[in-house]
Design a protein around this motif. Structure first.
Motif, PDB file in Angstrom:
ATOM      1  N   VAL A 290      39.981  50.874  37.091  1.00 27.13           N
ATOM      2  CA  VAL A 290      39.022  50.527  38.135  1.00 27.13           C
ATOM      3  C   VAL A 290      38.719  49.035  38.032  1.00 27.13           C
ATOM      4  N   GLY A 291      39.068  48.276  39.054  1.00 24.21           N
ATOM      5  CA  GLY A 291      38.846  46.837  39.056  1.00 24.21           C
ATOM      6  C   GLY A 291      37.378  46.490  39.215  1.00 24.21           C
ATOM      7  N   ILE A 292      37.043  45.241  38.962  1.00 24.15           N
ATOM      8  CA  ILE A 292      35.648  44.827  38.995  1.00 24.15           C
ATOM      9  C   ILE A 292      35.040  44.978  40.395  1.00 24.15           C
ATOM     10  N   GLY A 293      35.829  44.724  41.435  1.00 25.97           N
ATOM     11  CA  GLY A 293      35.312  44.882  42.791  1.00 25.97           C
ATOM     12  C   GLY A 293      34.909  46.318  43.081  1.00 25.97           C
ATOM     13  N   GLU A 294      35.756  47.254  42.671  1.00 27.80           N
ATOM     14  CA  GLU A 294      35.457  48.672  42.872  1.00 27.80           C
ATOM     15  C   GLU A 294      34.283  49.094  41.991  1.00 27.80           C
ATOM     16  N   GLN A 295      34.195  48.568  40.790  1.00 20.93           N
ATOM     17  CA  GLN A 295      33.065  48.883  39.921  1.00 20.93           C
ATOM     18  C   GLN A 295      31.748  48.465  40.565  1.00 20.93           C
ATOM     19  N   LEU A 296      31.727  47.275  41.119  1.00 20.20           N
ATOM     20  CA  LEU A 296      30.511  46.782  41.758  1.00 20.20           C
ATOM     21  C   LEU A 296      30.148  47.628  42.971  1.00 20.20           C
ATOM     22  N   ARG A 297      31.163  48.035  43.740  1.00 15.81           N
ATOM     23  CA  ARG A 297      30.892  48.881  44.911  1.00 15.81           C
ATOM     24  C   ARG A 297      30.319  50.224  44.485  1.00 15.81           C
ATOM     25  N   LEU A 298      30.879  50.817  43.437  1.00 12.69           N
ATOM     26  CA  LEU A 298      30.412  52.122  42.975  1.00 12.69           C
ATOM     27  C   LEU A 298      28.996  52.039  42.403  1.00 12.69           C
TER      28      LEU A 298
END
Length: 223
Positions: free
Chosen positions: A55-63
């Motif tokens: 899970v990339g940082i962008g997806e982590q932030l979205r989640l």
């Protein structure tokens, strides 16, 4: 309504504000992110950031952003700037800044006390990761748009204004403050070394001056 976003700059009395938050908000309405397996890091953030693979940082932030909204989180706090979260609302954000030289000295003592560095102060300040920490922690947030900024030198007044601005009842406590013995034993840099620390932390100097200027404007308006 979006959470209150505390953009927590290291070594600026943020632990005291976090402590107050636990007295004001229910535990399930608080979301904090402070490193792998830290007792203050929310379980969802800990699993997502440090144990979930691929899970990339962008997806982590979205989640994380989705979690805050879906669970109606009331208070978010982290050294990682909340400004990177999709749900970030600067109108519900606040931050506290500190004179850069004093912040660097406090950060050095903290790292030394916890065994995270064995360097001398002179060696420590030369490391790029130890420079402009306030700027990096504040991230992409716009100082002029967030609801409230303050300076550590006016801590009690800042807490009072924070309470009025958001209808809170935070106490002006001082958790994690260094003891008198610790302060006396701490580094005592010469004026020349202090000036050098300021030069190494030019971005923080600029950010602190802007924060102090905005705080002064708010203080005059309230007088």
């Amino acid at each position: 309504m979006a959470p209150l976003f505390f953009l927590h700059i290291p070594k600026t009395a943020g632990t005291s504000l976090r402590y107050s938050a636990h007295e004001v908000f229910p535990k399930e309405k608080i979301f904090m992110l402070y490193g792998k397996d830290s007792p203050t890091t929310h379980p969802f953030a800990n699993e997502l950031m440090y144990y979930r693979q691929g899970v990339g940082i962008g997806e982590q932030l979205r989640l994380i952003s989705d979690y805050l909204v879906e669970h109606e989180i009331a208070f978010y706090s982290s050294h990682m700037s909340a400004a990177y979260l999709p749900c970030f609302d600067p109108g519900r954000a606040f931050s506290l800044f500190r004179s850069p030289c004093e912040q660097v000295l406090s950060y050095y003592v903290f790292q030394k006390r916890h065994g995270r560095t064995s360097q001398s102060l002179e060696e420590f300040i030369e490391e790029p990761r130890n420079q402009n920490v306030q700027t990096h922690s504040f991230g992409s947030a716009d100082l002029e748009r967030i609801a409230l900024v303050g300076i550590l030198e006016e801590y009690e007044a800042f807490v009072a204004r924070l309470n009025r601005r958001f209808g809170l009842s935070f106490k002006s406590v001082h958790k994690n403050a260094r003891s008198l013995a610790s302060r006396l034993a701490g580094p005592k840099p010469s004026p020349a070394l202090r000036a050098y620390i300021e030069r190494l932390n030019g971005s923080d100097m600029d950010l602190y001056r802007r924060a102090a200027s905005r705080w002064s404007v708010l203080a005059r308006a309230a007088a």
